[in-house]
Scaffold this motif. Sequence first.
Motif, PDB file in Angstrom:
ATOM      1  N   ARG A  51       0.848  -1.186   0.000  1.00  0.00           N
ATOM      2  CA  ARG A  51       0.000   0.000   0.000  1.00  0.00           C
ATOM      3  C   ARG A  51       0.885   1.238   0.000  1.00  0.00           C
ATOM      4  NH1 ARG A  51      -5.331  -0.697   1.240  1.00  0.00           N
ATOM      5  NH2 ARG A  51      -5.466   1.422   2.080  1.00  0.00           N
ATOM      6  N   LEU A  52       0.706   2.085  -1.001  1.00  0.00           N
ATOM      7  CA  LEU A  52       1.509   3.297  -1.155  1.00  0.00           C
ATOM      8  C   LEU A  52       0.579   4.501  -1.279  1.00  0.00           C
ATOM      9  CD1 LEU A  52       4.035   1.922  -3.812  1.00  0.00           C
ATOM     10  CD2 LEU A  52       4.598   2.519  -1.447  1.00  0.00           C
ATOM     11  N   PRO A  53       1.008   5.652  -0.758  1.00  0.00           N
ATOM     12  CA  PRO A  53       0.160   6.846  -0.872  1.00  0.00           C
ATOM     13  C   PRO A  53       0.133   7.376  -2.300  1.00  0.00           C
ATOM     14  CG  PRO A  53       2.277   7.421   0.098  1.00  0.00           C
ATOM     15  CD  PRO A  53       2.254   5.919  -0.013  1.00  0.00           C
ATOM     16  N   GLY A  54      -0.997   7.937  -2.716  1.00  0.00           N
ATOM     17  CA  GLY A  54      -1.108   8.504  -4.056  1.00  0.00           C
ATOM     18  C   GLY A  54      -1.316   7.444  -5.116  1.00  0.00           C
ATOM     19  N   GLY A  55      -0.871   7.767  -6.330  1.00  0.00           N
ATOM     20  CA  GLY A  55      -1.017   6.835  -7.439  1.00  0.00           C
ATOM     21  C   GLY A  55      -2.218   7.108  -8.318  1.00  0.00           C
ATOM     22  N   SER A  56      -2.934   8.217  -8.046  1.00  0.00           N
ATOM     23  CA  SER A  56      -4.101   8.563  -8.852  1.00  0.00           C
ATOM     24  C   SER A  56      -3.684   9.418 -10.051  1.00  0.00           C
ATOM     25  CB  SER A  56      -5.107   9.338  -8.004  1.00  0.00           C
ATOM     26  OG  SER A  56      -4.547  10.584  -7.598  1.00  0.00           O
ATOM     27  N   VAL A  57      -4.638   9.729 -10.919  1.00  0.00           N
ATOM     28  CA  VAL A  57      -4.355  10.598 -12.064  1.00  0.00           C
ATOM     29  C   VAL A  57      -3.866  11.966 -11.586  1.00  0.00           C
ATOM     30  CG1 VAL A  57      -5.357  11.771 -14.054  1.00  0.00           C
ATOM     31  CG2 VAL A  57      -6.027   9.420 -13.538  1.00  0.00           C
TER      32      VAL A  57
ATOM     33  N   ALA B 276       7.432   1.116 -14.699  1.00  0.00           N
ATOM     34  CA  ALA B 276       6.716  -0.007 -15.308  1.00  0.00           C
ATOM     35  C   ALA B 276       6.370  -1.057 -14.264  1.00  0.00           C
ATOM     36  CB  ALA B 276       7.564  -0.614 -16.427  1.00  0.00           C
ATOM     37  N   TRP B 277       7.290  -1.330 -13.346  1.00  0.00           N
ATOM     38  CA  TRP B 277       7.053  -2.316 -12.286  1.00  0.00           C
ATOM     39  C   TRP B 277       5.892  -1.878 -11.394  1.00  0.00           C
ATOM     40  CZ3 TRP B 277       7.150  -2.531  -6.947  1.00  0.00           C
ATOM     41  CH2 TRP B 277       7.293  -3.784  -6.355  1.00  0.00           C
ATOM     42  N   LEU B 278       5.879  -0.597 -11.013  1.00  0.00           N
ATOM     43  CA  LEU B 278       4.786  -0.087 -10.189  1.00  0.00           C
ATOM     44  C   LEU B 278       3.441  -0.194 -10.913  1.00  0.00           C
ATOM     45  CD1 LEU B 278       6.493   3.086  -8.671  1.00  0.00           C
ATOM     46  CD2 LEU B 278       5.649   1.112  -7.376  1.00  0.00           C
ATOM     47  N   ALA B 279       3.436   0.167 -12.196  1.00  0.00           N
ATOM     48  CA  ALA B 279       2.189   0.139 -12.964  1.00  0.00           C
ATOM     49  C   ALA B 279       1.698  -1.282 -13.183  1.00  0.00           C
ATOM     50  CB  ALA B 279       2.387   0.845 -14.298  1.00  0.00           C
TER      51      ALA B 279
ATOM     52  N   GLU C 172      -4.382  -0.135 -11.359  1.00  0.00           N
ATOM     53  CA  GLU C 172      -5.165   1.105 -11.432  1.00  0.00           C
ATOM     54  C   GLU C 172      -4.288   2.351 -11.254  1.00  0.00           C
ATOM     55  OE1 GLU C 172      -8.322   0.870 -12.295  1.00  0.00           O
ATOM     56  OE2 GLU C 172      -8.026  -1.311 -12.293  1.00  0.00           O
ATOM     57  N   ALA C 173      -3.019   2.163 -10.980  1.00  0.00           N
ATOM     58  CA  ALA C 173      -2.153   3.286 -10.608  1.00  0.00           C
ATOM     59  C   ALA C 173      -1.648   4.052 -11.829  1.00  0.00           C
ATOM     60  CB  ALA C 173      -0.970   2.780  -9.797  1.00  0.00           C
ATOM     61  N   HIS C 174      -1.310   5.314 -11.575  1.00  0.00           N
ATOM     62  CA  HIS C 174      -0.705   6.177 -12.596  1.00  0.00           C
ATOM     63  C   HIS C 174       0.666   6.638 -12.114  1.00  0.00           C
ATOM     64  CE1 HIS C 174      -4.253   6.743 -15.262  1.00  0.00           C
ATOM     65  NE2 HIS C 174      -4.883   6.347 -14.163  1.00  0.00           N
TER      66      HIS C 174
ATOM     67  N   ALA D 234       1.802   1.951 -21.141  1.00  0.00           N
ATOM     68  CA  ALA D 234       2.033   3.303 -21.661  1.00  0.00           C
ATOM     69  C   ALA D 234       0.841   4.224 -21.453  1.00  0.00           C
ATOM     70  CB  ALA D 234       2.395   3.231 -23.154  1.00  0.00           C
ATOM     71  N   ASP D 235      -0.349   3.655 -21.275  1.00  0.00           N
ATOM     72  CA  ASP D 235      -1.529   4.493 -21.054  1.00  0.00           C
ATOM     73  C   ASP D 235      -1.603   5.031 -19.627  1.00  0.00           C
ATOM     74  OD1 ASP D 235      -1.913   1.858 -20.137  1.00  0.00           O
ATOM     75  OD2 ASP D 235      -4.098   2.067 -20.226  1.00  0.00           O
ATOM     76  N   ARG D 236      -0.788   4.473 -18.719  1.00  0.00           N
ATOM     77  CA  ARG D 236      -0.817   4.910 -17.324  1.00  0.00           C
ATOM     78  C   ARG D 236       0.517   5.445 -16.812  1.00  0.00           C
ATOM     79  NH1 ARG D 236      -1.406   0.961 -13.919  1.00  0.00           N
ATOM     80  NH2 ARG D 236      -1.174  -0.779 -15.373  1.00  0.00           N
ATOM     81  N   VAL D 237       1.551   5.387 -17.631  1.00  0.00           N
ATOM     82  CA  VAL D 237       2.863   5.915 -17.246  1.00  0.00           C
ATOM     83  C   VAL D 237       3.284   6.964 -18.253  1.00  0.00           C
ATOM     84  CG1 VAL D 237       5.246   5.403 -16.646  1.00  0.00           C
ATOM     85  CG2 VAL D 237       3.473   3.678 -16.243  1.00  0.00           C
TER      86      VAL D 237
END
Length: 373
Positions: free
Chosen positions: A223-229, A245-248, A253-255, A279-282
């Motif tokens: 669980r990490l803080p943030g990650g939204s658009v 890439a690893w995080l995504a 659902e993360a950005h 690529a759509d989220r990073v």
Amino acid sequence: MSFPFDALRRAPDVEGPGLVAFDAADRLLLDESRSVREECGPNELTVIGDAYGALALGAAWEGARGIRVHQDALTGEQAIEANAERADLRGAIAVHPELDADVVQGARVVLLRLPRSLDALRDVAGLIAAHAAPDVVVFAGGRIKHMSIAMNAVLGEFFTRVDVTHARQKSRVLVASGPHDGRDPQADAAHVDGVDVRAFAGTFGGARLDAGTRLLLAQLPERLPGGSVGDPWLDLACGNGVIGAWLARRHPEAHVWSCDQSAVAALSARATMTASGVADRVHVVRADALEGRVDASASLITLNPPFHAGAAVTGRIASHLFADAARVLRPGGELWCVWNSPLGYRGELERLVGPTRQVARDPRFTVTVSTRR
């Protein structure tokens, strides 16, 4: 009057003792190439790897115009433009952010500061051979301590003739002509921990997961803080893009917003995101630190800071990155950082960012998390 090399500045790149804006290899490259450069018309001279403008502006001072310039580091590119402005030579050069066919198309002379990576030299030499004029002459120089006989062989893969100049002030120039068998750069590929990594030559880490980054990823909580658009995770100095890439991939659902000031790193990171299907989220940008990000806006930043400025080792790069991370983090936001243990960055992180605790350490690397005050 000769070109005023001493007036060249590194800014906005880091400046300090032992960090210079030109050296003897720049002077030797200009001297060895002068008679051939004098035969060039406008737009027939290309300069690659010109750290702060000594080559391009030295040639412009002698009358060359339409000089195409590529420098991988964004701060180096900005320094070239600033030095050109001060010397009233801005109209003589055209900066190309990408190392592609447009940089060398039809060039009759190329001045090249030799990269330390043989694979990077192979990519540059192949690109020149593929797209420059048939009578192109390449003057590739550097400090002897950073050169090897293997560089002659790499140039020989793409040029019929490779000559070596006499040494001067611990510098030397290789002169290549007769291009053949040219090719465009190709990225290396690997599948690592669920990520399809791509890396063009010259990218830190290549197409792999370096040991420091592997240690950092192993410590990140689920669980990490943030990650939204609106509050994406920020991967600062992203290199090949493997952290983003690893995080995504781990958080569907993360950005993520990844950045690096290296043109080849940004290109590699974009290729990594595409290959990994994220690529759509990073979003990957070429930027100096976190320029463009709003103050006190981020909940999480990851960082594996570089510590080389050209051939020099310096902690000033990391300090610059720490300070900008502190600017962008909101109060309570976290900077997760991995660094070579002997560099001892913990005190600097405490001073610039906030309370810092060690979360992992092995014989080579330390992972810390700093909380913004």
